[in-house]
Motif scaffolding. Sequence first.
Motif, PDB file in Angstrom:
ATOM      1  N   PRO A 209      29.314 -21.042  62.885  1.00 11.43           N
ATOM      2  CA  PRO A 209      28.447 -22.284  62.831  1.00 11.43           C
ATOM      3  C   PRO A 209      29.058 -23.417  62.051  1.00 11.43           C
ATOM      4  O   PRO A 209      28.596 -24.463  62.371  1.00 11.43           O
ATOM      5  CB  PRO A 209      27.259 -21.575  61.909  1.00 11.43           C
ATOM      6  CG  PRO A 209      27.819 -20.333  61.460  1.00 11.43           C
ATOM      7  CD  PRO A 209      29.039 -19.637  62.593  1.00 11.43           C
ATOM      8  N   ARG A 210      29.949 -23.175  61.036  1.00 12.33           N
ATOM      9  CA  ARG A 210      30.445 -24.289  60.385  1.00 12.33           C
ATOM     10  C   ARG A 210      31.374 -25.156  61.148  1.00 12.33           C
ATOM     11  O   ARG A 210      31.282 -26.335  60.941  1.00 12.33           O
ATOM     12  CB  ARG A 210      31.047 -23.431  58.898  1.00 12.33           C
ATOM     13  CG  ARG A 210      31.607 -24.970  58.070  1.00 12.33           C
ATOM     14  CD  ARG A 210      30.672 -25.786  57.641  1.00 12.33           C
ATOM     15  NE  ARG A 210      29.865 -25.229  56.543  1.00 12.33           N
ATOM     16  CZ  ARG A 210      28.994 -25.774  55.892  1.00 12.33           C
ATOM     17  NH1 ARG A 210      28.202 -26.768  56.276  1.00 12.33           N
ATOM     18  NH2 ARG A 210      28.247 -25.093  54.864  1.00 12.33           N
ATOM     19  N   THR A 211      32.283 -24.639  61.784  1.00 16.57           N
ATOM     20  CA  THR A 211      33.142 -25.217  62.620  1.00 16.57           C
ATOM     21  C   THR A 211      32.281 -26.095  63.829  1.00 16.57           C
ATOM     22  O   THR A 211      32.669 -27.358  63.926  1.00 16.57           O
ATOM     23  CB  THR A 211      34.095 -24.370  63.446  1.00 16.57           C
ATOM     24  OG1 THR A 211      34.814 -23.556  62.690  1.00 16.57           O
ATOM     25  CG2 THR A 211      34.965 -25.277  64.389  1.00 16.57           C
ATOM     26  N   THR A 212      31.161 -25.457  64.303  1.00 14.92           N
ATOM     27  CA  THR A 212      30.475 -26.088  65.041  1.00 14.92           C
ATOM     28  C   THR A 212      29.636 -27.589  64.608  1.00 14.92           C
ATOM     29  O   THR A 212      29.582 -28.556  64.970  1.00 14.92           O
ATOM     30  CB  THR A 212      29.303 -25.245  65.787  1.00 14.92           C
ATOM     31  OG1 THR A 212      30.157 -24.195  66.391  1.00 14.92           O
ATOM     32  CG2 THR A 212      28.656 -26.117  66.960  1.00 14.92           C
ATOM     33  N   GLN A 213      29.247 -27.210  63.162  1.00 17.98           N
ATOM     34  CA  GLN A 213      28.376 -28.170  62.573  1.00 17.98           C
ATOM     35  C   GLN A 213      29.704 -29.497  62.410  1.00 17.98           C
ATOM     36  O   GLN A 213      29.350 -30.598  62.298  1.00 17.98           O
ATOM     37  CB  GLN A 213      27.972 -27.759  61.149  1.00 17.98           C
ATOM     38  CG  GLN A 213      26.751 -26.906  61.361  1.00 17.98           C
ATOM     39  CD  GLN A 213      26.251 -26.370  59.873  1.00 17.98           C
ATOM     40  OE1 GLN A 213      27.178 -25.452  59.345  1.00 17.98           O
ATOM     41  NE2 GLN A 213      25.294 -26.945  59.351  1.00 17.98           N
ATOM     42  N   VAL A 214      30.563 -29.077  61.947  1.00 16.31           N
ATOM     43  CA  VAL A 214      31.851 -30.283  61.779  1.00 16.31           C
ATOM     44  C   VAL A 214      32.066 -31.185  62.707  1.00 16.31           C
ATOM     45  O   VAL A 214      32.327 -32.251  62.804  1.00 16.31           O
ATOM     46  CB  VAL A 214      33.052 -29.424  60.975  1.00 16.31           C
ATOM     47  CG1 VAL A 214      34.258 -30.483  60.757  1.00 16.31           C
ATOM     48  CG2 VAL A 214      32.712 -28.994  59.661  1.00 16.31           C
ATOM     49  N   VAL A 215      32.267 -30.425  63.947  1.00 16.25           N
ATOM     50  CA  VAL A 215      32.788 -30.704  65.069  1.00 16.25           C
ATOM     51  C   VAL A 215      31.345 -31.825  65.678  1.00 16.25           C
ATOM     52  O   VAL A 215      31.711 -32.652  65.800  1.00 16.25           O
ATOM     53  CB  VAL A 215      32.794 -29.878  66.320  1.00 16.25           C
ATOM     54  CG1 VAL A 215      32.733 -30.505  67.816  1.00 16.25           C
ATOM     55  CG2 VAL A 215      33.939 -29.062  66.224  1.00 16.25           C
ATOM     56  N   GLY A 216      30.166 -31.467  65.289  1.00 16.66           N
ATOM     57  CA  GLY A 216      29.065 -32.234  65.635  1.00 16.66           C
ATOM     58  C   GLY A 216      29.152 -33.412  64.705  1.00 16.66           C
ATOM     59  O   GLY A 216      28.702 -34.557  65.167  1.00 16.66           O
ATOM     60  N   LEU A 217      29.266 -33.275  63.593  1.00 10.57           N
ATOM     61  CA  LEU A 217      29.400 -34.237  62.464  1.00 10.57           C
ATOM     62  C   LEU A 217      30.362 -35.309  63.005  1.00 10.57           C
ATOM     63  O   LEU A 217      30.170 -36.647  62.622  1.00 10.57           O
ATOM     64  CB  LEU A 217      29.568 -33.926  60.986  1.00 10.57           C
ATOM     65  CG  LEU A 217      28.180 -33.046  60.348  1.00 10.57           C
ATOM     66  CD1 LEU A 217      28.549 -32.278  59.352  1.00 10.57           C
ATOM     67  CD2 LEU A 217      27.098 -34.021  60.166  1.00 10.57           C
TER      68      LEU A 217
END
Length: 330
Positions: A224-232
């Motif tokens: 989840p954290r990697t996905t969030q960072v990519v989205g940001l």
Amino acid sequence: MPTAPTAGAATGEVTMRIVLEERLDVWVREGLVSADQADRIRAREGRAGRDDDRRSVLAESIGYLGAALTVVATGLVLGEWWDRIAPWGRLVLALTLTVAVFAAGWVLRHRESGTIRRLTSVLWFATAVGVAASAGLAAEQADLADRATALVVAVCTTVAAAALHRRRPAPLQVVALAAGVIGVAMTALAYPEASVDELYTGLLLWAVGVAFLLLGAGGWLMPPRTTQVVGLLAIGVGCQVAAFGEPGAVGLVLALVSAGALLWVATAIADTVLLSFAVAGVFVFAPQAVFEFFADSIGAPLALLLAGLLLVAAAVGLVVLRREITEVDR
């Protein structure tokens, strides 16, 4: 509770050691083994674990070295012979390399060591790159137009990255999947006509970023954290691209609204990563907004002064909010 495979493997290893300690204590009390024998068993198991770690690190290092040598050698060979290779031969070469790196990752896919899992992730990221290259060469063989070729490459990359992510939900697989999805969105947007205004390109990229951010926050796309960072990152780049379009004010307003929303959510859930991105958005877009909206009315010097004051206020706010979030975490 950890849900990522790496966290599960680490938890399992710790649990096994705890169980061993408990059993050794029981065996010593019951007289099955002496205290000295229990100590030797502990030392033996500890050495075995360290030996496994060293072997894993060595295997990972050798794998990276082999991959680097392969890339360099392939680049040198292709640089000299690429023009002499027939188009079908280029496609066969790309497919062969893609299958090779995929097969290497497939052999290692069940290993629970962290180093081997990272190596597998790298190999399957290279697989997604190979699929993209092979799709491009196949489209060239089919004599497709440039925009059709770009769309084929993006779709194939997305499908391959999604399949690999399903087998190995690692950070690099999220990056490959995001690249494929963004490629599909961008090429689909530009497919009907040759050029699209930066405003629409930025808005679409922002929408993709929001989707990845929500997927990561909800735990639907791992990790989840990697996905969030990519989205940001996609949100930030999308806002900046939209700001280059006409009218640029739309992108700047969207950026400030997005930063404000992130700031509110970050303080509500005590998330320092979201807070960092929110403040970074203010730092990047607030000065641009000041010059966009006030430069003509108050002049460039005063606009620059106002932008500086906003940045100082953002820095102070960051310190205060970080302190509050840290206190909440404690």
